[in-house]
Design a protein around this motif. Structure first.
Motif, PDB file in Angstrom:
ATOM      1  N   LYS A 107      17.956  26.908  -7.396  1.00  0.00           N
ATOM      2  CA  LYS A 107      18.776  25.712  -7.245  1.00  0.00           C
ATOM      3  C   LYS A 107      19.671  25.799  -6.007  1.00  0.00           C
ATOM      4  O   LYS A 107      20.280  26.833  -5.743  1.00  0.00           O
TER       5      LYS A 107
ATOM      6  N   ILE B   2      12.026  28.862  -5.290  1.00  0.00           N
ATOM      7  CA  ILE B   2      12.568  27.725  -6.052  1.00  0.00           C
ATOM      8  C   ILE B   2      13.827  28.065  -6.861  1.00  0.00           C
ATOM      9  O   ILE B   2      13.818  28.110  -8.090  1.00  0.00           O
TER      10      ILE B   2
ATOM     11  N   GLY C 188       7.306  23.361  -5.151  1.00  0.00           N
ATOM     12  CA  GLY C 188       8.538  23.388  -5.936  1.00  0.00           C
ATOM     13  C   GLY C 188       8.708  22.188  -6.859  1.00  0.00           C
ATOM     14  O   GLY C 188       9.392  22.269  -7.866  1.00  0.00           O
ATOM     15  N   TRP C 189       8.096  21.068  -6.484  1.00  0.00           N
ATOM     16  CA  TRP C 189       8.271  19.863  -7.298  1.00  0.00           C
ATOM     17  C   TRP C 189       7.192  19.767  -8.381  1.00  0.00           C
ATOM     18  O   TRP C 189       7.314  18.972  -9.306  1.00  0.00           O
TER      19      TRP C 189
ATOM     20  N   ALA D 242      16.499  18.834 -12.551  1.00  0.00           N
ATOM     21  CA  ALA D 242      15.352  19.556 -11.984  1.00  0.00           C
ATOM     22  C   ALA D 242      15.315  20.996 -12.496  1.00  0.00           C
ATOM     23  O   ALA D 242      16.330  21.688 -12.523  1.00  0.00           O
ATOM     24  N   LYS D 243      14.124  21.413 -12.858  1.00  0.00           N
ATOM     25  CA  LYS D 243      13.921  22.786 -13.326  1.00  0.00           C
ATOM     26  C   LYS D 243      13.694  23.677 -12.101  1.00  0.00           C
ATOM     27  O   LYS D 243      12.853  23.378 -11.268  1.00  0.00           O
ATOM     28  N   THR D 244      14.502  24.735 -11.972  1.00  0.00           N
ATOM     29  CA  THR D 244      14.265  25.730 -10.929  1.00  0.00           C
ATOM     30  C   THR D 244      14.320  27.094 -11.607  1.00  0.00           C
ATOM     31  O   THR D 244      14.633  27.171 -12.797  1.00  0.00           O
TER      32      THR D 244
ATOM     33  N   GLN E 135       6.441  14.645 -11.916  1.00  0.00           N
ATOM     34  CA  GLN E 135       6.725  15.951 -11.312  1.00  0.00           C
ATOM     35  C   GLN E 135       6.999  16.970 -12.404  1.00  0.00           C
ATOM     36  O   GLN E 135       7.806  16.729 -13.288  1.00  0.00           O
ATOM     37  N   SER E 136       6.383  18.141 -12.290  1.00  0.00           N
ATOM     38  CA  SER E 136       6.546  19.106 -13.382  1.00  0.00           C
ATOM     39  C   SER E 136       7.974  19.653 -13.441  1.00  0.00           C
ATOM     40  O   SER E 136       8.409  20.128 -14.480  1.00  0.00           O
ATOM     41  N   ARG E 137       8.744  19.565 -12.353  1.00  0.00           N
ATOM     42  CA  ARG E 137      10.130  20.060 -12.417  1.00  0.00           C
ATOM     43  C   ARG E 137      11.002  19.206 -13.341  1.00  0.00           C
ATOM     44  O   ARG E 137      12.081  19.619 -13.744  1.00  0.00           O
TER      45      ARG E 137
ATOM     46  N   GLY F 283      17.222  22.145 -17.388  1.00  0.00           N
ATOM     47  CA  GLY F 283      17.252  22.102 -15.924  1.00  0.00           C
ATOM     48  C   GLY F 283      18.650  21.992 -15.367  1.00  0.00           C
ATOM     49  O   GLY F 283      19.649  22.260 -16.048  1.00  0.00           O
TER      50      GLY F 283
ATOM     51  N   THR G 212      19.860  20.179  -5.118  1.00  0.00           N
ATOM     52  CA  THR G 212      18.905  19.995  -6.212  1.00  0.00           C
ATOM     53  C   THR G 212      19.430  18.881  -7.113  1.00  0.00           C
ATOM     54  O   THR G 212      20.609  18.907  -7.486  1.00  0.00           O
TER      55      THR G 212
END
Lengths: 96, 297
Positions: free
Chosen positions: B138, B136, B215-216, B146-148, B265-267, B159, B142
């Motif tokens: 970026k 995961i 990943g999501w 979004a958190k990666t 979504q946790s991201r 993020g 992305t």
């Protein structure tokens, strides 16, 4: 051709290819051990709409006599089939 | 006749693979190969789908398939197509399955070159919106917020700061023979686009959204729900490009709430209300452009 389980697992040096090509669809392990829950199909409620078959990421649901059947050797228990079923014909049960 | 679950090829060509449970990318590959059939020659660069399918001796493609260099999906497709044609073989379809990083970052110049040459290949990008295979990171696909692992959420930055690259219109800007966007939440649409592309001569590009539970940060059984919701809330769209024209295939009568989609979504868990407003505004801007430039079917 659908990949399928083989009896022979190449292990010795002479069985392992010395180039980067090998037979297509050569399976030696199952994915059943990944599962905590398993889908169980109630064939009386199944109308054969095939939505579970279509949306299964692993392709483990196949058509059979206007309904569906499930290959538990390769099902990972993701639960997508249950979600896709509009007829409440699939239940997720805890693996024992 | 359009393809449905009932008319689709019953044979499986992508089976026994080691993708995570509920993987969207593996569904995209499985369905595309069912449409194309056993004469498809698949090329996969480094990425989830090659990592889960080629673990010798567990080889999960039933058709001819091979791994390319990360950057070289499209150039290997060019070679496969030219090589088979030189041998007098004509009943095949060279098809590539690359992830979002392998397409929009690492493989973009090879893809651009193939489109420029108008090689007779089909390139499918399964977009799970980050480098999922390596844990995961970026990519340029992305989305904002979004958190990666390379765009972590901290006190000051929450993020990813950059918007999603517009690969569909980038390929279209080449004057490509056929380009389309799709989502695995709308498989009938995706199947028919793959079939249509397989009959067009020249370079074809299909960009399919394929949610990734790992990943999501979503449950494994929600993959399809998210692939539908991303279209219904307007953050993705189903469209085609051919003959110098953009066509919108599906317009939700009313968008569902972006916030509902993101908050599940946790991201996106770290996003503030202001961040979500940024996403909402960029969606509205995008759709203004779509309304103006796309033919709405």
């Amino acid at each position: 051709m659908k990949p399928y389980l083989r009896d022979k697992v190449p292990t010795t040096l002479s069985e392992i290819p010395d180039h980067t090509a090998y037979e297509a669809g050569y399976l030696v392990t199952k994915n059943a051990g990944w599962r905590n829950i398993r889908p169980v199909i109630n064939l009386e409620k199944c109308v054969g709409c095939l939505q579970c078959y279509l949306y299964c990421p692993d392709g483990v649901i196949s058509k059979e006599e206007n309904k569906v059947r499930l290959d538990y050797d390769f099902c990972k228990g993701c639960g997508i089939c249950k979600k896709m079923c509009h007829f409440d014909a699939i239940q997720m049960e805890v693996e024992k | 006749m359009s393809l449905t679950g009932k008319t689709l090829n019953e044979e499986e060509f992508f089976y026994g693979h080691k993708a995570c449970a509920g993987c969207g990318g593996s569904l995209a590959v499985r369905i595309a190969l069912k449409v194309l059939g056993e004469r498809a020659v698949a090329v996969l660069p480094a990425g989830c789908m090659s990592a889960v399918a080629f673990n010798f001796p567990q080889l999960c493609f039933g058709n001819n398939a091979m791994i390319s260099t990360f950057a070289g999906t499209a150039s290997m497709l060019t070679g496969v197509e030219a090589g088979l044609r030189a041998q007098g073989i004509n009943d095949f379809q060279a098809v590539g399955f690359a992830g979002d990083g392998g397409t929009a970052d690492i493989g973009i110049q090879a893809l651009s070159g193939a489109i420029d040459r108008n090689d007779n290949i089909l390139y499918i990008c399964y977009d799970n919106e980050a480098y999922m295979n390596t844990g995961i990171q970026k990519s340029s696909l992305t989305p904002f917020g979004a958190k990666t692992t390379t765009t972590p959420a901290g006190e000051n930055i929450r993020g990813n700061l950059r918007p999603k690259k517009n690969m569909f219109e980038i390929t279209a800007a080449h004057g490509i023979a056929y380009a389309a966007t799709a989502s695995i939440g709308f498989l009938n649409d995706f199947m028919n686009k793959v079939e249509k592309a397989s009959k067009i001569k020249g370079t074809k590009y299909i960009h399919v959204i394929a949610p990734c539970p790992t990943g999501w940060g979503t449950a494994t059984d929600e993959t399809i729900d998210f692939a539908k919701e991303i279209v219904d809330c307007g953050l993705w769209y189903l469209a085609e490009y051919e003959n110098d024209e953009f066509i919108l295939n599906y317009k939700p009568t009313e968008f569902t709430d972006v916030e509902t989609y993101l908050r599940k979504q946790s991201r996106f868990a770290q996003l503030t209300d202001e961040d979500i407003q940024v996403v909402r505004e960029s969606r509205d801007k995008k759709w203004e452009r779509i309304q103006k430039n796309y033919k709405v079917k």
